[in-house]
Design an enzyme around this catalytic site. Structure first.
Site, mmCIF file in Angstrom:
data_model
loop_
_atom_site.group_PDB
_atom_site.id
_atom_site.type_symbol
_atom_site.label_atom_id
_atom_site.label_comp_id
_atom_site.label_asym_id
_atom_site.label_seq_id
_atom_site.Cartn_x
_atom_site.Cartn_y
_atom_site.Cartn_z
ATOM 1 N N PHE A 1 -7.152 7.197 3.888
ATOM 2 C CA PHE A 1 -7.350 6.938 5.501
ATOM 3 C C PHE A 1 -6.379 7.575 6.189
ATOM 4 O O PHE A 1 -6.060 7.436 7.350
ATOM 5 C CB PHE A 1 -7.148 5.351 5.734
ATOM 6 C CG PHE A 1 -8.186 4.547 5.604
ATOM 7 C CD1 PHE A 1 -9.260 4.291 6.750
ATOM 8 C CD2 PHE A 1 -8.643 3.910 4.330
ATOM 9 C CE1 PHE A 1 -10.312 3.381 6.565
ATOM 10 C CE2 PHE A 1 -9.827 3.188 4.101
ATOM 11 C CZ PHE A 1 -10.632 3.023 5.307
ATOM 12 N N GLN B 1 0.856 -1.312 0.104
ATOM 13 C CA GLN B 1 -0.080 -0.036 -0.144
ATOM 14 C C GLN B 1 0.961 1.289 0.046
ATOM 15 O O GLN B 1 0.412 2.379 -0.386
ATOM 16 C CB GLN B 1 -0.928 -0.262 1.103
ATOM 17 C CG GLN B 1 -1.830 -1.197 0.962
ATOM 18 C CD GLN B 1 -2.880 -1.156 2.210
ATOM 19 O OE1 GLN B 1 -2.791 -1.816 3.133
ATOM 20 N NE2 GLN B 1 -4.074 -0.257 1.907
ATOM 21 N N TRP C 1 -4.809 3.372 11.364
ATOM 22 C CA TRP C 1 -4.664 3.213 10.023
ATOM 23 C C TRP C 1 -5.153 4.396 9.390
ATOM 24 O O TRP C 1 -6.412 4.842 9.350
ATOM 25 C CB TRP C 1 -5.527 2.039 9.683
ATOM 26 C CG TRP C 1 -5.304 1.856 8.318
ATOM 27 C CD1 TRP C 1 -5.877 2.391 7.072
ATOM 28 C CD2 TRP C 1 -4.143 0.840 7.810
ATOM 29 N NE1 TRP C 1 -5.397 2.103 5.852
ATOM 30 C CE2 TRP C 1 -4.243 0.895 6.236
ATOM 31 C CE3 TRP C 1 -3.252 0.121 8.049
ATOM 32 C CZ2 TRP C 1 -3.343 0.319 5.493
ATOM 33 C CZ3 TRP C 1 -2.288 -0.541 7.360
ATOM 34 C CH2 TRP C 1 -2.463 -0.450 6.067
ATOM 35 N N GLU D 1 -5.206 -1.797 14.299
ATOM 36 C CA GLU D 1 -5.912 -0.806 13.054
ATOM 37 C C GLU D 1 -7.123 -0.139 13.463
ATOM 38 O O GLU D 1 -7.928 -0.875 14.122
ATOM 39 C CB GLU D 1 -6.048 -1.498 11.635
ATOM 40 C CG GLU D 1 -4.865 -1.922 10.873
ATOM 41 C CD GLU D 1 -5.049 -2.608 9.658
ATOM 42 O OE1 GLU D 1 -6.013 -2.134 8.895
ATOM 43 O OE2 GLU D 1 -4.160 -3.171 8.978
ATOM 44 N N HIS E 1 1.228 -9.378 4.924
ATOM 45 C CA HIS E 1 0.160 -8.438 4.777
ATOM 46 C C HIS E 1 -0.348 -8.502 3.430
ATOM 47 O O HIS E 1 -0.349 -7.515 2.439
ATOM 48 C CB HIS E 1 0.329 -7.072 5.272
ATOM 49 C CG HIS E 1 -0.783 -5.924 5.612
ATOM 50 N ND1 HIS E 1 -1.050 -5.523 6.900
ATOM 51 C CD2 HIS E 1 -2.058 -5.671 4.872
ATOM 52 C CE1 HIS E 1 -1.979 -4.686 6.723
ATOM 53 N NE2 HIS E 1 -2.591 -4.869 5.439
ATOM 54 N N ARG F 1 3.863 0.378 12.793
ATOM 55 C CA ARG F 1 3.449 -0.953 12.194
ATOM 56 C C ARG F 1 3.704 -0.964 10.574
ATOM 57 O O ARG F 1 2.832 -0.344 10.076
ATOM 58 C CB ARG F 1 2.017 -1.466 12.720
ATOM 59 C CG ARG F 1 1.713 -2.733 11.933
ATOM 60 C CD ARG F 1 0.062 -3.239 12.712
ATOM 61 N NE ARG F 1 -0.070 -4.363 11.903
ATOM 62 C CZ ARG F 1 -1.082 -4.603 11.068
ATOM 63 N NH1 ARG F 1 -2.048 -3.658 11.072
ATOM 64 N NH2 ARG F 1 -1.301 -5.785 10.483
ATOM 65 N N TYR G 1 -12.925 -1.646 12.829
ATOM 66 C CA TYR G 1 -13.350 -0.212 11.989
ATOM 67 C C TYR G 1 -14.800 0.058 12.159
ATOM 68 O O TYR G 1 -15.263 1.199 12.275
ATOM 69 C CB TYR G 1 -13.095 -0.318 10.398
ATOM 70 C CG TYR G 1 -11.724 -0.264 10.090
ATOM 71 C CD1 TYR G 1 -10.941 -1.611 10.179
ATOM 72 C CD2 TYR G 1 -11.159 0.782 9.919
ATOM 73 C CE1 TYR G 1 -9.524 -1.459 9.570
ATOM 74 C CE2 TYR G 1 -9.737 1.007 9.355
ATOM 75 C CZ TYR G 1 -8.897 -0.271 9.267
ATOM 76 O OH TYR G 1 -7.687 -0.120 9.056
ATOM 77 N N ASN H 1 -1.588 -10.755 8.608
ATOM 78 C CA ASN H 1 -2.459 -9.737 8.809
ATOM 79 C C ASN H 1 -3.939 -10.490 8.409
ATOM 80 O O ASN H 1 -4.009 -10.661 6.903
ATOM 81 C CB ASN H 1 -2.101 -8.578 7.930
ATOM 82 C CG ASN H 1 -3.287 -7.541 8.183
ATOM 83 O OD1 ASN H 1 -3.306 -6.961 9.145
ATOM 84 N ND2 ASN H 1 -4.284 -6.921 7.097
ATOM 85 N N GLU H 2 -4.996 -10.547 9.143
ATOM 86 C CA GLU H 2 -6.243 -10.735 8.724
ATOM 87 C C GLU H 2 -6.615 -12.062 7.803
ATOM 88 O O GLU H 2 -7.118 -11.703 6.653
ATOM 89 C CB GLU H 2 -6.850 -9.358 8.088
ATOM 90 C CG GLU H 2 -7.044 -8.380 8.953
ATOM 91 C CD GLU H 2 -7.502 -6.951 7.912
ATOM 92 O OE1 GLU H 2 -7.580 -6.973 6.974
ATOM 93 O OE2 GLU H 2 -8.235 -6.306 9.026
ATOM 94 N N ASN I 1 -7.905 -5.522 14.300
ATOM 95 C CA ASN I 1 -8.391 -4.343 13.366
ATOM 96 C C ASN I 1 -9.829 -4.328 13.270
ATOM 97 O O ASN I 1 -10.678 -4.884 12.929
ATOM 98 C CB ASN I 1 -7.722 -4.873 11.741
ATOM 99 C CG ASN I 1 -6.500 -4.853 11.693
ATOM 100 O OD1 ASN I 1 -5.630 -4.421 12.682
ATOM 101 N ND2 ASN I 1 -6.005 -5.531 10.605
HETATM 102 C C1 BGC Z 1 -6.479 -3.795 6.128
HETATM 103 C C2 BGC Z 1 -5.566 -2.554 5.342
HETATM 104 C C3 BGC Z 1 -6.826 -1.773 4.938
HETATM 105 C C4 BGC Z 1 -7.969 -1.258 5.817
HETATM 106 C C5 BGC Z 1 -8.935 -0.350 5.280
HETATM 107 C C6 BGC Z 1 -7.816 -3.282 6.548
HETATM 108 O O1 BGC Z 1 -8.639 -4.481 6.908
HETATM 109 O O2 BGC Z 1 -5.499 -4.607 6.964
HETATM 110 O O3 BGC Z 1 -4.849 -3.167 4.669
HETATM 111 O O4 BGC Z 1 -6.194 -0.665 4.099
HETATM 112 O O5 BGC Z 1 -8.503 -2.378 6.450
HETATM 113 O O6 BGC Z 1 -9.655 -0.815 4.184
#
Ligand code: BGC
Length: 516
Positions: free
Chosen positions: A471, A49, A455, A411, A151, A106, A339, A196-197, A337
């Site tokens: 972001f 990214q 993030w 994140e 990742h 990170r 959101y 990651n995820e 992570n």
């Molecule tokens: C990911 C990131 C992504 C972010 C926002 C996360 O799930 O690890 O790579 O940019 O979400 O979408």
């Protein structure tokens, strides 16, 4: 029936009012002192990214280098060839981190920069040199490197050979790559994340098929090949065993000297029942089991959640006794992570249209709307809404389910709705304040959370959205790649300095930097 009809408009009113109240509520203040002194505040990025330099100094092609070149896959047909050119501008970027006053950065290591073709082999010396320089410079500035080994981007050859994580061969390949990382960087890296995820990758790449290698089947998506019922289960199984092998190598060969911590990062939506009914409450529990517990139960308890076994039967792979031993207790911390939050509707005892907003398995549908009213304030990302309480709820859930194993919020981030001034990003400031208030509440109740990473450090290549979704705390000009602090960067710096920040002052400073 009459009763329901009478209740209906009233409940819509109540719901609308509560969303309205949430929007209008004066934004809660939060101080650095609400968190322990040694709490880790940081910012996060990932290799594909931000790095760019996609063929510089012997780097091989990654799956994303190839995928982004297929017309129509990415918004504006963008790609990460240049991204933020962090590979060449990392010194400048470390200055940005330093001026924020963050304690941790990170980032992830590009697998194809270290092993250009994947495959067991010797590493590309320039790749090793880059991460050594990055790590050394971070350490010299007092910033702790928090390193994700994988990742999302893997050497294209590994994907072309047999579908990436679908292949059990990737376990060995990953363990080899991780060993190179421990050997070359582990004397200075104290915090490692293996993958990651895995849950989101299994979903996007093998259920919905919108990430490479784009494999799926109806009703989840339209791909030329794949099987959305079975392949995500296999991909997850391989990722978990690969994780276990890497941790075993770290603990037996490197830990005695390096004494670091190793964990994994989970995508961690929170889920709430759509209707105030038992069937939807159960469905929300199932959603958690089919998303976070799918990847975390095996790493703590050595096996998949019982709910998944019931639903998938023989399709859910089995761990051998040795694999169970390898996985059980294989994390020092959980990376979270988080959101947003989604509503969940049961599909066992209710009829559901096939699909839904974000279909996941477990006989349920997820949606961000109840009776047309969104679950929280909208953001610039269609499926992410501002639901601060979700932070406390997901942390509580993980605390309960996993005996309060240490956690890091690895994140948490926000995109401004379209048409707003990116540099005057009050929306982002309010988002982080509200989520931090919620996190502080969870910590006060005893959750063992050790850190929080925003993030992202700077705007970057946001996967399918390309550069249209920002972001960052720093604005990145796509023509010049110049980085400019947004209002949120100034807020975060003053929050970390423990000063009471003055939004008016910051706002006019940001305005003059836009004009100037
Ligand atoms: C990911 C990131 C992504 C972010 C926002 C996360 O799930 O690890 O790579 O940019 O979400 O979408």
């Amino acid at each position: 029936m009459t009763f329901n009809c009478l209740l209906y408009p009233f409940s819509v009113l109540l719901i609308s009012y509560s969303v309205l109240a949430q929007c209008l509520k004066p934004h809660e203040e939060i101080q650095r002192s609400a968190f322990p002194n040694d709490f880790f505040f940081g910012a996060a990025t990932s290799s594909y990214q931000v790095e760019g330099a996609y063929l510089q100094d012997g780097k091989g092609l990654s799956n994303w280098d190839v995928f982004t070149k297929i017309p129509g896959k990415i918004e504006d047909n963008a790609n990460g060839d240049v991204a933020d050119d962090h590979y060449n501008l990392y010194l400048e970027d470390i200055e940005l981190m330093h001026s924020l006053g963050i304690r941790g950065y990170r980032f992830s290591i590009s697998w194809s920069r270290i092993l250009p073709d994947g495959m067991l082999g010797t590493p590309n010396p320039s790749g090793i040199t880059f991460y050594n320089k990055l790590i050394n410079h971070l350490v010299s500035k007092g910033i702790e490197p928090f390193v994700t080994i994988h990742h999302t981007d893997l050497p294209y050859m590994l994907e072309a050979r047999d579908g990436g994580w679908l292949s059990p061969l990737l376990r060995e390949e990953f363990a080899h790559f991780a060993t190179i990382c421990f050997k070359n960087f582990g004397d200075r890296v104290r915090y490692w994340v293996t993958i990651n995820e895995p849950n989101l990758i299994a979903d996007l790449a093998y259920i919905r098929g919108i990430f490479p290698p784009a494999r799926c089947s109806p009703p989840f998506g339209n791909c030329s090949t794949g099987n959305s019922d079975v392949e995500p289960l296999i991909a997850m199984h391989n990722m978990l065993i690969a994780h276990g092998m890497a941790v075993d190598i770290y603990r037996s060969l490197f830990w005695p000297k390096q004494q670091g911590f190793i964990g994994i990062v989970s995508s961690a939506f929170m889920y709430e029942p759509l209707r105030d009914e038992e069937r939807d409450r159960l469905a929300a529990d199932r959603a958690l089991a089919f998303n976070v517990a799918w990847m975390l139960d095996p790493l703590i308890y050595g096996d998949y959640p019982a709910e998944m076994r019931q639903c998938h039967g023989l399709a859910l792979p089995k761990f051998s006794a040795n694999e169970k031993r390898l996985l059980r207790g294989s994390i020092d911390f959980i990376g979270v992570n988080h959101y947003s939050t989604l509503y969940v509707k049961d599909c066992i005892n209710s009829t559901c249209p096939s699909g839904g907003d974000r279909p996941i398995r477990g006989f349920l549908n997820t949606t961000s709307y109840r009776d047309g009213v969104p679950i929280g304030e909208p953001t610039g990302t269609s499926y992410l809404f501002v639901v601060p309480r979700g932070m406390e709820e997901i942390i509580d859930y993980l605390k309960r389910r996993y005996h309060n194993v240490p956690m890091f919020v690895t994140e948490n981030g926000y995109t401004l709705p379209a048409q707003q001034n990116e540099l005057q990003d009050m929306g982002r400031i309010n988002f982080h304040k509200a989520y931090l208030v919620s996190l502080a509440r969870a910590i006060r109740k005893g959750a063992n959370v050790r850190g929080y990473f925003i993030w992202s450090l700077m705007d970057n290549f946001e996967w399918l959205s390309g550069y249209t979704s920002r972001f960052g705390l720093y604005y990145v000009d796509r023509q010049t790649l110049e980085r400019t602090p947004k209002l949120s960067a100034k807020w975060f710096a003053s929050f970390l300095k423990n000063n009471t920040h003055n939004e008016k002052e910051e706002s006019s400073a940001a305005a003059s930097s836009v004009q100037g």
